[in-house]
Scaffold this motif. Structure first.
Motif, PDB file in Angstrom:
ATOM      1  N   LEU A 110       8.652  -4.148   1.983  1.00  0.00           N
ATOM      2  CA  LEU A 110       9.502  -4.127   0.799  1.00  0.00           C
ATOM      3  C   LEU A 110       8.775  -3.323  -0.266  1.00  0.00           C
ATOM      4  O   LEU A 110       7.627  -3.635  -0.615  1.00  0.00           O
ATOM      5  CB  LEU A 110       9.774  -5.550   0.310  1.00  0.00           C
ATOM      6  CG  LEU A 110      10.846  -5.708  -0.770  1.00  0.00           C
ATOM      7  CD1 LEU A 110      12.213  -5.342  -0.217  1.00  0.00           C
ATOM      8  CD2 LEU A 110      10.870  -7.128  -1.302  1.00  0.00           C
ATOM      9  N   ALA A 111       9.402  -2.268  -0.749  1.00  0.00           N
ATOM     10  CA  ALA A 111       8.796  -1.362  -1.723  1.00  0.00           C
ATOM     11  C   ALA A 111       9.506  -1.489  -3.062  1.00  0.00           C
ATOM     12  O   ALA A 111      10.725  -1.337  -3.142  1.00  0.00           O
ATOM     13  CB  ALA A 111       8.857   0.081  -1.224  1.00  0.00           C
ATOM     14  N   ILE A 112       8.717  -1.769  -4.109  1.00  0.00           N
ATOM     15  CA  ILE A 112       9.239  -1.927  -5.476  1.00  0.00           C
ATOM     16  C   ILE A 112       8.446  -1.008  -6.389  1.00  0.00           C
ATOM     17  O   ILE A 112       7.213  -0.910  -6.265  1.00  0.00           O
ATOM     18  CB  ILE A 112       9.110  -3.385  -5.952  1.00  0.00           C
ATOM     19  CG1 ILE A 112       9.843  -4.328  -4.999  1.00  0.00           C
ATOM     20  CG2 ILE A 112       9.662  -3.564  -7.354  1.00  0.00           C
ATOM     21  CD1 ILE A 112       9.684  -5.782  -5.367  1.00  0.00           C
ATOM     22  N   GLN A 113       9.126  -0.348  -7.284  1.00  0.00           N
ATOM     23  CA  GLN A 113       8.435   0.532  -8.220  1.00  0.00           C
ATOM     24  C   GLN A 113       7.462  -0.273  -9.082  1.00  0.00           C
ATOM     25  O   GLN A 113       7.736  -1.407  -9.473  1.00  0.00           O
ATOM     26  CB  GLN A 113       9.435   1.261  -9.110  1.00  0.00           C
ATOM     27  CG  GLN A 113      10.318   2.252  -8.363  1.00  0.00           C
ATOM     28  CD  GLN A 113      11.215   3.046  -9.289  1.00  0.00           C
ATOM     29  OE1 GLN A 113      10.960   3.131 -10.491  1.00  0.00           O
ATOM     30  NE2 GLN A 113      12.263   3.635  -8.745  1.00  0.00           N
ATOM     31  N   ALA A 114       6.310   0.330  -9.349  1.00  0.00           N
ATOM     32  CA  ALA A 114       5.259  -0.370 -10.096  1.00  0.00           C
ATOM     33  C   ALA A 114       5.731  -0.787 -11.490  1.00  0.00           C
ATOM     34  O   ALA A 114       5.377  -1.867 -11.979  1.00  0.00           O
ATOM     35  CB  ALA A 114       4.023   0.518 -10.201  1.00  0.00           C
ATOM     36  N   GLN A 115       6.544   0.037 -12.132  1.00  0.00           N
ATOM     37  CA  GLN A 115       7.038  -0.308 -13.465  1.00  0.00           C
ATOM     38  C   GLN A 115       7.932  -1.541 -13.409  1.00  0.00           C
ATOM     39  O   GLN A 115       7.870  -2.398 -14.283  1.00  0.00           O
ATOM     40  CB  GLN A 115       7.808   0.881 -14.061  1.00  0.00           C
ATOM     41  CG  GLN A 115       8.298   0.664 -15.484  1.00  0.00           C
ATOM     42  CD  GLN A 115       7.147   0.446 -16.459  1.00  0.00           C
ATOM     43  OE1 GLN A 115       6.068   1.012 -16.286  1.00  0.00           O
ATOM     44  NE2 GLN A 115       7.376  -0.374 -17.485  1.00  0.00           N
ATOM     45  N   ASP A 116       8.743  -1.631 -12.370  1.00  0.00           N
ATOM     46  CA  ASP A 116       9.579  -2.827 -12.213  1.00  0.00           C
ATOM     47  C   ASP A 116       8.718  -4.056 -11.921  1.00  0.00           C
ATOM     48  O   ASP A 116       9.013  -5.157 -12.394  1.00  0.00           O
ATOM     49  CB  ASP A 116      10.588  -2.621 -11.088  1.00  0.00           C
ATOM     50  CG  ASP A 116      11.490  -1.424 -11.339  1.00  0.00           C
ATOM     51  OD1 ASP A 116      11.658  -1.059 -12.521  1.00  0.00           O
ATOM     52  OD2 ASP A 116      12.020  -0.857 -10.366  1.00  0.00           O
ATOM     53  N   ALA A 117       7.655  -3.877 -11.129  1.00  0.00           N
ATOM     54  CA  ALA A 117       6.763  -4.993 -10.832  1.00  0.00           C
ATOM     55  C   ALA A 117       6.073  -5.501 -12.097  1.00  0.00           C
ATOM     56  O   ALA A 117       5.830  -6.706 -12.240  1.00  0.00           O
ATOM     57  CB  ALA A 117       5.732  -4.567  -9.792  1.00  0.00           C
ATOM     58  N   LEU A 118       5.744  -4.601 -13.031  1.00  0.00           N
ATOM     59  CA  LEU A 118       5.128  -5.027 -14.299  1.00  0.00           C
ATOM     60  C   LEU A 118       6.080  -5.915 -15.097  1.00  0.00           C
ATOM     61  O   LEU A 118       5.665  -6.917 -15.687  1.00  0.00           O
ATOM     62  CB  LEU A 118       4.738  -3.787 -15.119  1.00  0.00           C
ATOM     63  CG  LEU A 118       3.520  -3.005 -14.617  1.00  0.00           C
ATOM     64  CD1 LEU A 118       3.404  -1.677 -15.349  1.00  0.00           C
ATOM     65  CD2 LEU A 118       2.249  -3.826 -14.817  1.00  0.00           C
ATOM     66  N   ILE A 119       7.364  -5.564 -15.117  1.00  0.00           N
ATOM     67  CA  ILE A 119       8.349  -6.383 -15.842  1.00  0.00           C
ATOM     68  C   ILE A 119       8.498  -7.747 -15.164  1.00  0.00           C
ATOM     69  O   ILE A 119       8.571  -8.788 -15.831  1.00  0.00           O
ATOM     70  CB  ILE A 119       9.692  -5.645 -15.927  1.00  0.00           C
ATOM     71  CG1 ILE A 119       9.533  -4.330 -16.698  1.00  0.00           C
ATOM     72  CG2 ILE A 119      10.756  -6.518 -16.571  1.00  0.00           C
ATOM     73  CD1 ILE A 119      10.788  -3.484 -16.746  1.00  0.00           C
ATOM     74  N   ILE A 120       8.541  -7.753 -13.828  1.00  0.00           N
ATOM     75  CA  ILE A 120       8.657  -9.022 -13.106  1.00  0.00           C
ATOM     76  C   ILE A 120       7.439  -9.900 -13.376  1.00  0.00           C
ATOM     77  O   ILE A 120       7.554 -11.113 -13.601  1.00  0.00           O
ATOM     78  CB  ILE A 120       8.824  -8.753 -11.602  1.00  0.00           C
ATOM     79  CG1 ILE A 120      10.181  -8.090 -11.336  1.00  0.00           C
ATOM     80  CG2 ILE A 120       8.701 -10.036 -10.797  1.00  0.00           C
ATOM     81  CD1 ILE A 120      10.399  -7.687  -9.890  1.00  0.00           C
ATOM     82  N   ALA A 121       6.239  -9.298 -13.367  1.00  0.00           N
ATOM     83  CA  ALA A 121       5.025 -10.068 -13.641  1.00  0.00           C
ATOM     84  C   ALA A 121       5.030 -10.640 -15.056  1.00  0.00           C
ATOM     85  O   ALA A 121       4.630 -11.790 -15.277  1.00  0.00           O
ATOM     86  CB  ALA A 121       3.799  -9.182 -13.428  1.00  0.00           C
TER      87      ALA A 121
END
Length: 393
Positions: A110-121
């Motif tokens: 599963l690949a998620i953009q790093a910028q989206d991962a920062l918002i999720i975190a």
């Protein structure tokens, strides 16, 4: 005069731009046939349906974790390679590797953009998501990994329902990979190996509007399609018709006439009725058995005598008594910042009575005292039966 005419070969050459494309055309045809052999249209549709249902469950789980509405749109299925994906998406991605341990053999990504991962975190740690951190540290990776673990758990539950068998996964392995710089994305598949790329559009209530990708090896994709087809066939397969043995069957008639004469003495016209009788007709014959409703004795309304001595039966049952000094609520971010010497403020004032709980139920209130060198509690108030009943409700 013949020089004024153009031959058919020259016309073909002009239409083709003067270039012989036979080799390229045959290569394209070979490539297309190779792709068609690897994944048919039915398999594409089946994988899209699997992704649509499973990611719908994952979106619901992510909505609960983030406290925001999450929507994941209908997937798009295509054949690709990791090298081609790197060329099309030259940006940092969070690569989540998930392995199937039961029901399906293999792994998927599963690949998620790093910028989206920062918002999720940031949302996972109690933030608003509007001012996420600039880079993912170990703490953020752990938070996103937990979110992905919950999402893939919901996916495995959906797959178990669709395939009619248990599907288990291993804890996800999370890595931050810059597809523009890193040569190697994962050890699961090679860079030139054909894979199935399932793309989803993910939206998180005004914070994220991006694309996530699920990357599956070809063999796992076909295994999923096979499980989906076999599961649907098991659900829709009709029950086989059951017929009685043709030899020992007696003619259909009233019970008192069934044994009036031996079979060899019965008329020939009646002997021709020795045919197989379906189970439905047998059920209609069996319905002639007399049936009557069940009868029960009337329920007595007299009060039951209670023996107070029966309390002795439970006198040796252990109960857990807990004295609660106070409570508080903290966000994950505050819990992670706790260290030796940290002070936690409770919801009770100094000197206020503490709660005395028995098996988790409020029974009394008291004050803290010191007996020799040990703490104790002096009961100051017993909770009334009315208050206990309200707490039970």
């Amino acid at each position: 005069m013949n020089d004024d005419f153009i031959s058919q070969e020259e016309i073909d050459a002009l239409l083709k731009g003067g270039i012989d494309n036979n080799d390229s055309a045959s290569a394209d045809t070979s490539s297309n046939s190779d792709v068609a052999e690897r994944l048919s249209d039915i398999e594409r549709d089946a994988l899209g349906e699997i992704g649509n249902i499973s990611m719908g469950s994952a979106a619901t789980t992510l909505s609960v974790l983030l406290g925001h509405r999450v929507s994941i749109t209908t997937p798009q299925v295509s054949i690709d390679t990791l090298a081609s994906i790197k060329d099309h998406y030259p940006m940092p991605y969070l690569i989540v590797e998930v392995g199937y341990t039961h029901g399906i053999e293999g792994n998927n990504i599963l690949a998620i953009q790093a910028q989206d991962a920062l918002i999720i975190a940031d949302l996972m740690m109690g933030g608003e998501g509007t001012a996420p951190p600039e880079e993912l540290n170990e703490l953020h990776m752990s938070a996103v990994g937990e979110a992905m673990n919950q999402m893939m758990g919901a996916v495995s539950t959906s797959l178990s329902t669709m395939f009619n068998k248990k599907i288990d996964i291993s804890p996800p392995k999370v890595n931050l990979i810059d597809l523009a710089k890193e040569d190697k994305v994962t050890d699961l598949v090679g860079s030139e190996e054909k894979v199935v790329r399932v793309s989803f559009r993910m939206e998180v209530e005004g914070l994220i509007d991006s694309e996530i990708m699920q990357i599956l090896p070809i063999d796992i994709s076909k295994d999923m399609v096979s499980n989906l087809m076999s599961g649907s066939m098991e659900e829709s397969a009709p029950e086989p018709a059951v017929t009685a043995p043709p030899v020992m069957q007696q003619p259909v008639q009233a019970p008192q006439e069934a044994y009036a004469a031996p079979p060899q003495q019965q008329p020939a016209a009646q002997q021709q009725t020795y045919a197989t009788v379906p189970m439905q007709q047998q059920a209609r014959v069996a319905s002639n058995i007399p049936v009557q409703p069940a009868q029960f004795s009337p329920l007595s309304t007299e009060p039951v005598t209670v023996n107070d001595a029966n309390i002795g039966l439970i006198l040796d049952v252990p109960l857990q008594v807990t004295v609660e000094l106070g409570r508080t609520k903290k966000r994950i971010r505050d819990i992670l910042e706790l260290a030796n010497g940290s002070i936690i403020e409770l919801d009770k004032l100094a000197g206020e009575p503490v709660d005395i709980l028995v098996n988790g139920k409020l029974l009394a209130k008291g004050e803290v005292v010191v007996i020799d060198e040990n703490f104790g509690v002096r009961i100051t108030d017993i909770v009334s039966p009315m208050e206990r009943a309200q707490n039970l409700q």
